[in-house]
Design a protein around this motif. Sequence first.
Motif, PDB file in Angstrom:
ATOM      1  N   ALA A   1       0.881  -1.171   0.000  1.00  0.00           N
ATOM      2  CA  ALA A   1       0.000   0.000   0.000  1.00  0.00           C
ATOM      3  C   ALA A   1       0.917   1.218   0.000  1.00  0.00           C
ATOM      4  CB  ALA A   1      -0.893   0.001   1.232  1.00  0.00           C
TER       5      ALA A   1
ATOM      6  N   LYS B   1      -4.178   7.957 -17.907  1.00  0.00           N
ATOM      7  CA  LYS B   1      -5.275   7.009 -18.137  1.00  0.00           C
ATOM      8  C   LYS B   1      -5.961   7.276 -19.477  1.00  0.00           C
ATOM      9  CE  LYS B   1      -6.429   6.820 -13.250  1.00  0.00           C
ATOM     10  NZ  LYS B   1      -7.398   7.290 -12.263  1.00  0.00           N
TER      11      LYS B   1
ATOM     12  N   ARG C   1      -8.955  -0.807 -16.778  1.00  0.00           N
ATOM     13  CA  ARG C   1      -9.906  -0.865 -15.654  1.00  0.00           C
ATOM     14  C   ARG C   1     -10.088  -2.281 -15.127  1.00  0.00           C
ATOM     15  NH1 ARG C   1     -11.929   3.498 -18.399  1.00  0.00           N
ATOM     16  NH2 ARG C   1     -13.022   2.209 -19.906  1.00  0.00           N
TER      17      ARG C   1
ATOM     18  N   ARG D   1      -6.216  -5.615 -12.082  1.00  0.00           N
ATOM     19  CA  ARG D   1      -6.061  -5.177 -10.695  1.00  0.00           C
ATOM     20  C   ARG D   1      -4.651  -4.670 -10.433  1.00  0.00           C
ATOM     21  NH1 ARG D   1      -9.041  -9.309  -7.638  1.00  0.00           N
ATOM     22  NH2 ARG D   1     -11.187  -9.154  -8.373  1.00  0.00           N
ATOM     23  N   GLN D   2      -3.669  -5.273 -11.120  1.00  0.00           N
ATOM     24  CA  GLN D   2      -2.270  -4.928 -10.876  1.00  0.00           C
ATOM     25  C   GLN D   2      -1.749  -4.147 -12.086  1.00  0.00           C
ATOM     26  OE1 GLN D   2      -0.917  -5.542  -7.903  1.00  0.00           O
ATOM     27  NE2 GLN D   2      -0.012  -7.564  -7.966  1.00  0.00           N
TER      28      GLN D   2
ATOM     29  N   ASP E   1      -2.974   6.230 -10.949  1.00  0.00           N
ATOM     30  CA  ASP E   1      -2.642   6.442  -9.539  1.00  0.00           C
ATOM     31  C   ASP E   1      -2.673   5.157  -8.722  1.00  0.00           C
ATOM     32  OD1 ASP E   1      -5.283   6.090  -9.804  1.00  0.00           O
ATOM     33  OD2 ASP E   1      -5.877   8.078  -9.115  1.00  0.00           O
ATOM     34  N   ASN E   2      -2.941   4.026  -9.380  1.00  0.00           N
ATOM     35  CA  ASN E   2      -3.018   2.793  -8.595  1.00  0.00           C
ATOM     36  C   ASN E   2      -1.898   1.822  -8.968  1.00  0.00           C
ATOM     37  OD1 ASN E   2      -3.962   2.310 -11.133  1.00  0.00           O
ATOM     38  ND2 ASN E   2      -5.537   0.867 -10.509  1.00  0.00           N
TER      39      ASN E   2
END
Length: 661
Positions: free
Chosen positions: A306, A421, A431, A434-435, A450-451
């Motif tokens: 995180a 994006k 989208r 997940r990784q 940002d993820n």
Amino acid sequence: MDLKPRFTLEVFAGGMVVLSALLAILVGLLEPRLLWVLIPLAALVALAVLLLARRMRRGLARVLQCESFENSQAQLSLGALALPVALLSGKTLVWYNTPFRQRILADEDRLLAPVGKVLCGLDLHQCGEPAGQVLEHEGRKYNIFASATAGREALTVLYLVDETDLRQRAAEYEATRPAYMIIEIDAYAEQLAELKDSEKARVLEGINRVLETYIGRTTGFLQRVSNARYIAVVEERHMKEMVAAKFDVLDKIRALEGEVNVTLSIGVGRGGDTLRQCEEMARQSLDMALGRGGDQAAVKTPEGFAFYGGVSRSVEKRSRVKSRIVAKALCDLIRQADSVLIMGHRMSDLDCVGAAIGVLRICKGLDAPAAIVVRREATLAQSVLEEFQAAGLGEDFISPEVALDGMTDNTLLLVVDTHIKGLLESGDVYRKCRQVAVIDHHRKAVGHIDNAVLFFHEPYASSTCELVSELLQYVEGQQFRPTSLEAEALLAGIMLDTRNFGIHTGVRTFEAAAYLRRMGAMTERVKLLFNSSLQEYTAKSNLVENADIYMGCAVSVSGELPPDMAVAVPQAANDLLTIQGVGASFVAVQQGSGVNISARSMGAVNVQVIMEQLGGGGHLTMAGAQLKDTTIDEAEKRIRQAIARYRQEQAEEEARSGKKR
Ligand SMILES: Nc1ncnc2c1ncn2[C@@H]1O[C@@H]2COP(=O)(O)O[C@H]3[C@@H](O)[C@H](n4cnc5c(N)ncnc54)O[C@@H]3COP(=O)(O)O[C@H]2[C@H]1O
Ligand SMILES: [Mn+2]
């Protein structure tokens, strides 16, 4: 028995009393003289009945509690049990042993009382589950288990296990688990090492003070282990608070006054089985924090990473990111994934396809199933795609639709040559993954991803292909050696973004090129990848011919071009720069209801800033924008306005700094 036994007993006693009272009255009416004898007699009887009923209940309780219940083995065994045990009929307490009486009932007799009154919140159904029900009673925590007999008159045995101490210890154990922190001052060597000793001491004093207060509030300790590095071990309860406050120490350090802007990177290992494991996790976290550009905290738990802080601050990242660390982190991510998708920006070009091909080599070396997501019908890298197709490697390139079909929950998406994006080849693929990891060299812009678990962002690199070439050198093994075809694709990307080593080249650019040459890239074959068709060449010449010079910038606009002529636009912008007195070039072409703009400069004009005014972005020397629902005339007007504004700001800045550039 289920039907209110208490009621039955009391009604029986009461009934007898009333009956004898009635009889006494009757006799009294018939023979008033007898009344004098009867009234005291009736009172005596009533008293005796009441007393007897009480004694009977107490006696019953004692009997049931069973010192003398010899013929019932079950009662005997429960009676002597050290655990509090009670027997219920339905929800009524019909029996309990001495520990229950002492610990739950505070030494009172509560026989035939509803159990819900004695143990507030008791849920018999939950008590029947294997885990039982945890209930607090008089400040102690009991885990209550029940076993019931089936049938209408259900009998239930309740066992109460006192877990107060155990649970207290378990909570204390969790709260005191150690978390390991490694705190590093970003770019220490580049920044602080060159300061005067007195100034350095002042900066360090500030950092020390902030960190000491931060860690001092906890029960942990802080230790400076080298010039730029501290370690700290704190208890989990304090780590929880730090995470909840999103490591506000980062803000406090950033707010320190001084000659230089210092920032920290923090790596935390938390929740490991051993302290050593936490230390290892903290090191991985620090690598991540640095690989994502520093000025942030990364926390690793057994569940994953995180990140806190460090997003979209406009402070320039000065630290030279260590490609070696990123290469290792990238390999770890690829190994952990079921499959890998590599994707660049829309209207893919040689840099993005070349970089994707380089990353695919790493995946292949790790034996990870991987493919490049690219729309073959909308690309500027047709030449490379065709060459790979001819070499029998066409299956490495798939469309977004195919990619979406083959995706799992554990698919890793590697984004190359963009970090925005809105510019991605396929937003759906992004989208659904997940990784996400990003490798890019464009200046950070709004709308960035940002993820990302890994954000390898080097605005000082010439091209994404240069970055990927470096990564390739840091993964060891024959299987990671790019083929000459792959090396040529990478070199083409570098040559595109440096305009044949004309601009934006650093020492590392040539080192990467030298490496690719060693891997068998032939410059003459690379050059062929840039050749255009006669139509493309004509389209480009037309655009160049139509250009106007406005405030030292060449501006050319045109109506819609055939779709396969898209490459003429950036090429015309490049060519316009070769005209004397032109500091920047802007080529705008209608596309559908919008307008596409390519902007170029030799470095004296910052075209990125100008394109940002129009909602675009890119680099100092190479930028672009896509205007929606705009006519070409309007686009031209807006470009001119943006140039005028830029020139004005430039003039103001020069006036302020008192020197001409
Ligand atoms: N809305 C927006 N927000 C943020 N950034 C934006 C943006 N729109 C464009 N950009 C960035 O501006 C740069 C220039 O785009 P452009 O399409 O003019 O120019 C592209 C591309 O059209 C051009 N190109 C591709 N093939 C070419 C060829 N064979 N010959 C010459 N130029 C070529 O080379 C350039 C490669 O640039 P690169 O990908 O590094 O970076 C791109 C892009 O990432
Ligand atoms: Mn590109």
